[in-house]
Design a protein around this motif. Structure first.
Motif, mmCIF file in Angstrom:
data_model
loop_
_atom_site.group_PDB
_atom_site.id
_atom_site.type_symbol
_atom_site.label_atom_id
_atom_site.label_comp_id
_atom_site.label_asym_id
_atom_site.label_seq_id
_atom_site.Cartn_x
_atom_site.Cartn_y
_atom_site.Cartn_z
ATOM 1 N N ILE A 500 16.708 15.520 -30.554
ATOM 2 C CA ILE A 500 15.719 14.757 -31.504
ATOM 3 C C ILE A 500 14.389 14.633 -31.220
ATOM 4 N N ARG A 502 10.701 15.822 -30.766
ATOM 5 C CA ARG A 502 9.510 16.395 -31.784
ATOM 6 C C ARG A 502 8.247 16.714 -30.982
ATOM 7 N N ARG A 520 10.847 21.698 -31.501
ATOM 8 C CA ARG A 520 11.966 22.557 -32.062
ATOM 9 C C ARG A 520 12.580 23.534 -31.486
ATOM 10 N N THR A 569 21.781 18.164 -36.495
ATOM 11 C CA THR A 569 20.374 18.037 -36.076
ATOM 12 C C THR A 569 19.464 18.332 -36.992
ATOM 13 N N ARG A 573 16.827 15.232 -38.549
ATOM 14 C CA ARG A 573 15.214 15.423 -38.227
ATOM 15 C C ARG A 573 14.716 15.589 -39.513
ATOM 16 N N ASP A 578 11.475 9.234 -37.457
ATOM 17 C CA ASP A 578 11.499 9.019 -35.889
ATOM 18 C C ASP A 578 13.139 8.731 -35.576
#
Length: 800
Positions: A500, A502, A520, A569, A573, A578
């Motif tokens: 998760i 970012r 990523r 995933t 995302r 968030d």
């Protein structure tokens, strides 16, 4: 059921009936056509239950008379419980905008209840119908003032409607709509009238609208005032009550009269106490207090009794011979241990009186029991741990250990694996781990995992897969699936912070250097780690005698696990802003930005991950079955026939669900009801769409899956198994957009441990009714800052 709930129920029933009949016709089930009359009759019967009865016309005079009668009962009962109908009350001091006394010569130092009511009502009746706001600091008697004003107006022939501002969301609801809902919630559904109840009451000034707890709208005060100016009739008086310092007077029009409650002057307090203790009924018990007050010194005793809250508690406790505290002992307690000890003793007695069931016969929960005391202590401990000492119902996850929600995510792998067992080759174990990974993304928002939680959840998931597999497969094959999915699930949990992420991750290099890696890239590496670890575990398990019914080996398992976790995933995302933030409730409101520019972006975001499941399944099928026709059918069936409708549902849900603002204005019940229906709607919508798609495949679309059925051998999905889609993909959607799934897990654990009752919102509302908690919108905190300390330190053990 409220009018709005009935309206939505009717819409849902009509849509469901139309879909059921359309599917029956589309499937050409001629034998079912004979039963359409029965289906229609069933839905018409259900519709009758939710259709509001035809209301008889009622005149404005009759309606007002009914309101007055019921208000008299409700308000007098509330005043009786608060002890406001006794003949000896402390006069209230009011200040105007410039800080001058607004009440001059308003009577002697002691008011009777009728005098208090008359003076309070005079603020409304003594001038032309206007608008006023009354401010009051904590424990100054603001709510008491509102109640006595309502009783005074009622005795003079007015109809005072005392409402709670904490239940209003001015960003969404007009004043008239909220007024109708609030009146029906206070006085019952008999006041739900077609049209506008507020306007039905007529423009006459004898209707007085009073809004207490207006400070709950502090974050939306400007919008609330605009709504009032536009919707509330100016021919009726409007009185607002708010805590000092919460509503900026600058947002109010200049014509608003501003009054502020202030502590009584020391001379007035002395005269008040002298008159009280001078009565023969006092038998000299209050003489020590009078002696201290007569010194005319601002000592701790005078300061303690200058606060209306503690003065009222002192009178109530000391006049009760069973409390074991008399006024002389109160003075000694202040002298020997300080004012804080006396406040603590009075607050303890306040709690004892508040949790007694005698004054509150209509409440649902009994708190004067050891279990009730335990609930209060646990709530106090939760609130003390919070920085602002307030909490909303969706923040319960902060009070449960991380192993609890982690264990709940492991349970979702069971229906996901059950779904995989009836899917064709290509949509099997990768689909199962992908759905479980999606739940991990959503249900564990705001949860920091530890090694113990990961191990417990991993073992639970593995055992669940093994147990289900043993009913369908051989022991060796069940063991192979358990190793594959159990390992992938455990690694996904362990790698969740990376999946998760970012922000940029800085990796240390030799020589004190470092390298920045994009979020990523970190997530992609975590997916690869999960897939490689699962594949290696399967290779080892195969060497020990395990088998994979659809073919094992490092490469197939690697692709399958990478596909499932990777798509989950990506979807998580894209859907959530968030994933590391705690869950918050949602509100259902479409984002309208033009005719085509509003829904379209959300649909475009939903299609790739959902349709990609079918595409990747087709490619996997081509690789394993070595047949292009088989893979194309998988892509068509699960990428289009099922993927497109589910993507439409996902996109629509993304469009409709909006997170609450940082300071929501609606009440806790309103927010919880909307969030719960949104979560259940996600599950139900996915289940219905999946079931309808499967019915089409089993009917008119049978030719689309002929090759799949011939070559797969394990494709046996039935329409009723659309429920499995709802319990997996629907739960993923619900956990990503709402707080209800996570909160439900927390409530189950807290209730099972006896820490809080299952009906948490009811518990908080009843504490508010008992005047132990106050509300600011959906947030609750104790009415006095020291109440949490008194309850949490265990100093009430003697009373238990």
């Amino acid at each position: 059921m409220s009018a709005k709930a009935r309206r939505w129920a009717k819409i849902l029933l009509l849509v469901t009936a139309a879909v059921a009949i359309a599917v029956a016709v589309a499937l050409q089930k001629i034998d079912m056509m004979d039963g359409l009359a029965g289906i229609a009759a069933l839905f018409l019967t259900l519709l009758g239950f939710v259709t509001s009865p035809r209301q008889r016309p009622v005149s404005t005079a009759d309606l007002c008379e009914r309101l007055r009668t019921e208000l008299e009962s409700v308000l007098n009962r509330d005043a009786q419980v608060r002890g406001l109908l006794r003949p000896e009350l402390l006069p209230v001091r009011l200040l105007d905008r410039k800080g001058r006394d607004a009440w001059r010569g308003a009577g002697g130092p002691v008011w009777t209840a009728s005098e208090f009511q008359r003076h309070a009502a005079g603020l409304v009746t003594g001038a032309a119908p206007g608008r006023m706001i009354v401010y009051g600091p904590p424990s100054s008697g603001k709510s008491t003032m509102a109640l006595m004003m309502a009783l005074g107006l009622l005795s003079e022939g007015y109809v005072p409607l005392l409402l709670k501002g904490s239940s209003w969301d001015p960003e969404r609801d007009s004043f008239a709509d909220w007024f109708d809902t609030e009146v029906s919630s206070v006085l019952g559904p008999a006041y739900e009238y077609k049209g506008n109840l507020y306007e039905m009451l007529g423009p006459k000034a004898h209707i007085v609208v009073m809004i207490d707890d207006f400070e709950a709208l502090a974050a939306h005060a400007e919008q609330a005032v605009k709504r009032l100016e536009r919707d509330a009739l100016h021919s009726r008086p409007l009185i607002l009550f708010a805590r000092s310092g919460t509503i900026d007077p600058s947002v109010l029009p200049a014509r608003y009269t501003v009054r502020t409650l202030a502590p009584p002057k020391p001379d007035l307090l002395r005269k008040h106490l002298r008159q009280l203790v001078g009565r023969s009924a006092a038998d000299g018990r209050w003489r020590p207090v009078l002696h201290r007050i007569n010194r005319r010194q601002d000592d701790d005793v005078t300061a303690l009794l200058s606060t209306p809250l503690f003065l009222g508690l002192a009178r109530q406790v000391c006049d009760d011979l069973g409390s074991g505290l008399d006024p002389g002992e109160l003075v000694t307690l202040v002298d020997e241990h300080g004012r804080a000890s006396a406040e603590e003793r009075l607050l303890n007695e306040h709690v004892t009186m508040a949790i007694s069931t005698a004054p509150y016969p209509g409440l649902r929960l009994r708190l004067d029991t050891p279990r009730g005391h335990r609930w209060l202590r646990n709530l106090a401990a939760m609130l003390r741990q919070r920085k602002d000492r307030r909490m909303a119902w969706w923040e319960l996850h902060t009070a449960i250990p991380p192993a609890v929600p982690t264990f709940a995510t492991a349970l979702v792998l069971s229906p996901a694996y059950q779904l995989a067992l009836v899917m064709p080759l290509g949509l099997t174990r990768g689909l199962a781990i992908g759905l479980a990974a999606g739940v991990i993304m959503g249900l564990l928002r705001g949860v920091t995992l530890d090694a113990r939680s990961v191990v417990i959840a991993g073992l639970t998931a593995t055992a669940g897969v093994l147990g289900i597999g043993l009913f369908t497969l051989s022991p060796a094959q069940a063991a192979g699936d358990a190793v594959e999915l159990g390992t992938a699930f455990t690694l996904t949990l362990a790698c969740r912070p990376l999946l998760i992420r970012r922000h940029v991750l800085r990796l240390p290099l030799p020589g004190g250097r470092g390298r920045n890696v994009a979020g990523r890239v970190v997530a992609t590496g975590a997916v690869a780690l999960v897939a490689c670890g699962s594949a290696l575990a399967c290779v080892v398990a195969d060497g020990l005698g395990a088998e994979h019914v659809l073919g094992g080996g490092f490469q197939p398992v690697l692709v399958s696990m990478a596909t499932g976790v990777g798509i989950a995933t990506m979807a998580g995302r894209m859907m959530a802003v968030d994933l590391s933030a705690p869950p918050v409730p949602c509100r259902l409101a479409p984002r309208l930005r033009g005719l085509l520019g509003s829904l379209l972006p959300y649909l475009l975001k939903a299609f790739p991950p959902v349709v990609l499941i079918g595409v990747m399944a087709g490619l996997t099928g081509i690789w394993r079955v070595d047949g292009a026709a088989y893979g194309v059918q998988i892509m068509i069936v699960f990428g289009l026939v099922l993927g497109v409708p589910i993507a439409l549902v996902v996109g629509t849900v993304n469009w409709l669900t909006q997170p609450l603002p940082s300071e929501p204005a609606a009440s806790a019940r309103t927010i919880r009801r909307g969030d719960r229906w949104a979560a259940l709607g996600c599950v139900a919508a996915v289940a219905l769409v999946a079931a309808a798609g499967i019915m089409v495949l089993r009917g008119p679309g049978q030719s689309l899956i002929k090759t799949v059925e011939d070559q797969s051998g394990g494709f046996s999905v039935q329409p009723w198994q659309g429920v499995l889609f709802g319990l997996t993909l629907g739960v993923v959607l619900a956990s990503l957009h709402t707080a209800w799934p996570a909160v439900t897990v927390g409530q189950l654990w807290l209730a099972a441990r006896g820490k809080l009752p299952w009906r948490t919102v009811t518990f908080l509302e009843e504490l508010h009714t008992r005047r132990l908690l106050r509300r600011t919108g959906p947030y609750y905190q104790f009415t006095h800052d020291r109440l949490a300390d008194v309850l949490d330190t265990g100093k009430r053990a003697s009373s238990e």
